[in-house]
Design a protein around this motif. Structure first.
Motif: not given
Length: 351
Positions: A241-263
């Motif tokens: 959820p909550w995806n904000t695109r930064l570049t057309p090559t595919g960099e986003f800011i987004h939620a990553a529930p699978w990655a909470y342990g490494r944030l």
């Protein structure tokens, strides 16, 4: 004196008495004194009138600057109806000022950069002043802009005009790959600090300036196949959820529930900026086109000039000046086009 800010107050008098003062107002004179050498009084031969289109959000923010307040990372542009040979004359007849909420007007330090013979972009030396009305005053009517196909190119009467747009609050975020955090300043005040995880080895997130556009998605599925990952052991399909695109090559800011342990601990994404869901939603909801997100210490390369709304901000200042006919850098104007959509572009990023 041209380019100097003057503050003016008025009051009237008559036999009855004196009025209350009106103002103060402020203005910057821009008319060149005396005879203008760029405006010939007589042109022999065929004449062609040149017009231009203005866009305040010229760095592809996906929104019209005429109808929306913009973030301080917008880049206004003029696109002319004919190729311009006399680029210096254009720049001499364009004045950029900012008027703040108190009515004070001041010149904006910066430089025009030519991206080809028809398109010119203004980049402030720093970001734009916040909560200001930006005015680009054009006095190009009658200016000899060059010749094309045997005709003298003369600025149309429509080019004596003031183009305006407005900026919103100053929103600037800084993402630090070594600290694994994002700090957000609004109006110069630190308001948020978020834990993040960026691109891991071989997938490092790009350094440099990135700018928010309207390209946001409440829900998005990230697939390994979009990055050419075909090994079944590494394949994934991850909804976020909550995806904000930064570049057309595919960099986003987004939620990553699978990655909470490494944030906040280590980087392990495939280039995106992973966040807690409530933090990614705050970015999604709080940013507007033109807001700035800067990246440092990511281990990746710098954002390419063609790569998204923030791309042109990543050209070093001295190199940007080489794109100006009046810039401080010496040598010929570098008016090379910047490819906006390279053929190797990847439309989707990985998580």
């Amino acid at each position: 004196t041209n380019g100097r800010t003057y503050r003016i107050s008025l009051r009237s008098t008559n036999a009855v008495g004196v009025s209350a003062p009106a103002g103060p107002a402020s203005a910057v004179p821009v008319a060149p004194p005396g005879v203008d050498p760029d405006k010939p009084t007589q042109v022999i031969g065929k004449v062609r009138r040149v017009t231009a289109e203005f866009e305040a959000a010229g760095n592809d923010l996906g929104v019209s600057g005429a109808r929306s307040r913009l973030g301080v990372g917008t880049l206004p542009e003029l696109t002319f109806s004919a190729p311009i040979a006399n680029k210096a004359a254009v720049e001499r007849h364009l004045v950029v000022t900012a008027t703040d909420g108190t009515g004070v007007t001041a010149a904006v330090p910066g430089a025009w950069g030519w991206l080809g013979d028809r398109r010119v972009v203004f980049r402030p030396e720093a970001y734009w002043p916040a909560k200001s009305t930006i005015t680009i005053t054009s006095a190009l009517r009658g200016v000899l802009l060059g010749r094309d196909a045997g005709a003298a190119l003369i600025g149309s009467p429509a080019l004596n005009v003031a183009y305006t747009f407005t900026t919103s609050r100053a929103f600037v975020a800084l993402v630090d790959g070594s600290k694994k955090n994002m700090r957000v300043w609004i109006a110069g005040k630190l308001v948020k600090t978020f834990r993040v995880s960026l691109g891991g080895p071989e997938w490092e997130t790009r350094n440099g300036v990135k700018v928010i556009s309207v390209a946001k998605e409440e829900y998005k599925v990230y697939r390994s196949t979009s990055l050419g990952i075909t090994d079944p052991a590494e394949a994934y399909v991850l909804p976020a959820p909550w995806n904000t695109r930064l570049t057309p090559t595919g960099e986003f800011i987004h939620a990553a529930p699978w990655a909470y342990g490494r944030l906040g601990r280590y980087n392990g994404s495939h280039g995106c900026t992973n966040m807690f869901e409530q933090d990614a939603k705050w970015i999604f909801d709080s940013t507007i086109p033109g807001d700035v997100v800067m990246y440092q210490n990511t281990g990746g390369s710098r954002v390419e000039p063609w790569n998204g709304p923030g791309g042109l901000w990543n050209i070093p200042w001295q190199s940007w000046l080489k794109k100006s006919a009046l810039g401080k850098a010496t040598g010929a104007v570098d008016d090379a086009e910047i490819n906006e959509t390279p053929p190797t572009i990847t439309p989707e990023a990985s998580a």
